[in-house]
Design an enzyme around this catalytic site. Structure first.
Site, mmCIF file in Angstrom:
data_model
loop_
_atom_site.group_PDB
_atom_site.id
_atom_site.type_symbol
_atom_site.label_atom_id
_atom_site.label_comp_id
_atom_site.label_asym_id
_atom_site.label_seq_id
_atom_site.Cartn_x
_atom_site.Cartn_y
_atom_site.Cartn_z
ATOM 1 N N HIS A 106 0.818 -1.218 0.000
ATOM 2 C CA HIS A 106 0.000 0.000 0.000
ATOM 3 C C HIS A 106 0.851 1.268 0.000
ATOM 4 C CE1 HIS A 106 0.415 -0.149 4.520
ATOM 5 N NE2 HIS A 106 0.460 1.166 4.349
ATOM 6 N N ASP A 141 0.135 -7.715 1.690
ATOM 7 C CA ASP A 141 0.511 -6.298 1.645
ATOM 8 C C ASP A 141 2.031 -6.125 1.618
ATOM 9 O OD1 ASP A 141 0.140 -3.593 1.472
ATOM 10 O OD2 ASP A 141 -0.191 -3.288 3.618
ATOM 11 N N SER A 214 4.753 2.427 7.918
ATOM 12 C CA SER A 214 4.337 1.289 7.094
ATOM 13 C C SER A 214 5.473 0.812 6.208
ATOM 14 C CB SER A 214 3.138 1.671 6.216
ATOM 15 O OG SER A 214 1.998 1.878 6.998
#
Length: 479
Positions: A106, A141, A214
């Site tokens: 992402h 992810d 992230s």
């Protein structure tokens, strides 16, 4: 009295020794940070966003204020009408001296440009390199990037996430909130957390993780990556001490495939499965719940090998199957094309079937575009087990969009106070089996109920289909 004093003194010395050892362990993380930080990177992505033709997003289309806002935009240069660039920030880490970098999917999804910023350290100038995408995996992810550097890069290695224990110290590194390189420390709060994905296996930590972290690494005290920081649980968008890192033992397998093939290649068994509950185990005569119950076998490897609906998978490739989640992960991690032994319980006896696995990605592409249809009829016939049911007729098959050869009993209505309603049965569902035998008439269903009672069973196992998707449901026979 003297003995008591010696005992107290010994206890105090032991506690002091433990305290000193803990303080020595946590005196400073700086040496470890100095060692591993050069491999941690900041990631900046740029995406070109098309300009809007009008004041969409400000007022509804056709609103009397539409002309007013369009004039306002024109007076201010019409900036919303021009394409603009959107920037996003994230983190990552280098896993090889030749420039392979791991981050979250992402972080780089739909990016037109990806720029990697390396942590300078020791007064060195900041270094930035463009990156290209090697491959991505939406299910976990994870994304693998590649940069071309003039020389070997500092890198870190993966550790065994299965050895991480609740209470172990961990370090999170990354670029939180775009503030640049940052380090936070905490402990492993929990293991084997699930969020929403099929292959989820998250380590929960209280080390501070915020937006921008992230894709960054979660290190153990040996400087090995045991997780990729992916998500936080927060009511306000900031860290409240509940962060999640995808376990390294999941990430390693994905990265290896992305590096070799540019995509994932997961094994595919070709069955629909569900967990075996206590009442299902009792209804099937099993000693205890466990394994994975096959509810349907569409065209695929399992059907070719002879697996059947109603089989309970007890072992896959030599490993005991605890539940459906464990089986899905194990099948996905098994190489495509491998012949594996699958041990099932069928009709009260175990049976071994050899299945050559297919590829899940191919199966998913073949299934894309398929739409489920379900329409509940209104005609009633008989009521059993809290269900109003009727045999399938040509008219009902047409109303429900079923094939002309479809057999079974249609659920016309469900008593909302019944066990059947609590277990999710609804009008329009089709009962195709009872007691692991096909049923197409109410008399056949009642016969299966009588047989189960005579065998001392307290519940009856039904195979129910909704829009083509099957599942087993055990209903109590006790009145």
């Amino acid at each position: 009295m003297t003995r008591l004093m010696w005992l107290s003194l010994a206890t105090a010395i032991l506690l002091l020794a433990q305290t000193v050892a803990a303080q020595a362990r946590l005196e400073s993380l700086a040496p470890l940070v100095d060692k591993i930080s050069p491999a941690v990177v900041n990631i900046t992505t740029t995406t070109l966003i098309e300009g809007q033709a009008g004041p969409r997003g400000i007022v509804p289309e056709g609103s009397p204020f539409e002309d007013f806002f369009r004039e306002f935009q024109d007076r201010n240069g019409g900036e919303d009408n021009r394409p603009r660039r959107s920037n996003a920030l994230g983190s990552g880490f280098v896993i090889s001296e030749d420039g392979f970098i791991v981050t979250n999917n992402h972080v780089i999804a739909e990016a037109d440009e990806i720029l990697i910023e390396f942590f300078p350290g020791d007064g060195q100038p900041k270094k930035e390199l463009p990156a290209k995408v090697v491959g991505t995996d939406e299910k976990t992810d994870i994304a693998l990037l590649k940069v071309e550097a003039s020389g070997p890069l500092k890198y870190v290695t993966f550790g065994d996430s299965d050895t991480a224990r609740v209470g172990d110290w961990v370090i999170a590194m990354g670029n939180p909130l775009g503030q640049g390189f940052s380090v936070s420390a905490g402990i492993v709060s929990a293991r084997n957390r699930e969020l929403s994905g099929t292959y989820d296996d998250y380590i929960q930590t209280d080390a501070a993780i915020n937006r921008g972290n992230s894709g960054g690494p979660l290190f153990n005290m040996d400087g090995q990556v045991i997780g990729v920081n992916t998500a936080i649980l927060s009511p306000n968008g900031g860290s409240i001490g509940i962060g999640f890192s995808m376990a390294s033992n999941v990430v390693v397998k994905v990265v290896d495939q992305l590096r070799e093939f540019g995509e994932t290649r997961r094994g595919w068994l070709g069955v629909r499965i569900q967990d075996v509950t206590e009442d299902m185990a009792e209804a099937m005569g099993l000693d205890k719940p466990g394994g994975a119950l096959i509810s349907d076998v569409p065209d695929g490897p399992a059907k070719e090998a002879g697996l059947l609906p109603g089989d309970v998978i007890l072992s896959f490739d030599g490993v005991e199957v605890k539940d459906t989640r464990a089986l899905v992960r194990q099948v996905g991690e098994t190489p495509v094309g491998k012949a594996v032994r699958v041990v099932v319980m069928r009709d009260g006896a175990t049976k071994t079937v050899v299945v050559t696995l297919g590829r899940r990605e191919d199966a998913e592409r073949a299934e894309q575009g398929a739409a489920d249809e379900s329409q509940a009829p209104v005609e009633e016939d008989a009521t059993v087990l809290g269900l109003t049911i009727a045999p399938l007729t040509n008219a009902l098959r047409e109303d429900l969009g079923l094939d002309a050869t479809a057999e079974g009993l249609v659920i016309m209505d469900v008593d909302e106070a019944s066990e059947a309603f609590d277990k999710g049965l609804r009008a329009g569902d089709i009962i195709t089996e009872a007691g692991q035998q096909k049923v197409s008439t109410i008399a056949e269903l009642e016969a299966r109920m009588d047989e189960a009672r005579e065998a001392g069973r307290k519940s009856l196992l039904l195979l129910v289909r909704r829009g083509g998707d099957p599942r087993f449901v055990a209903l109590s026979l006790e009145e």
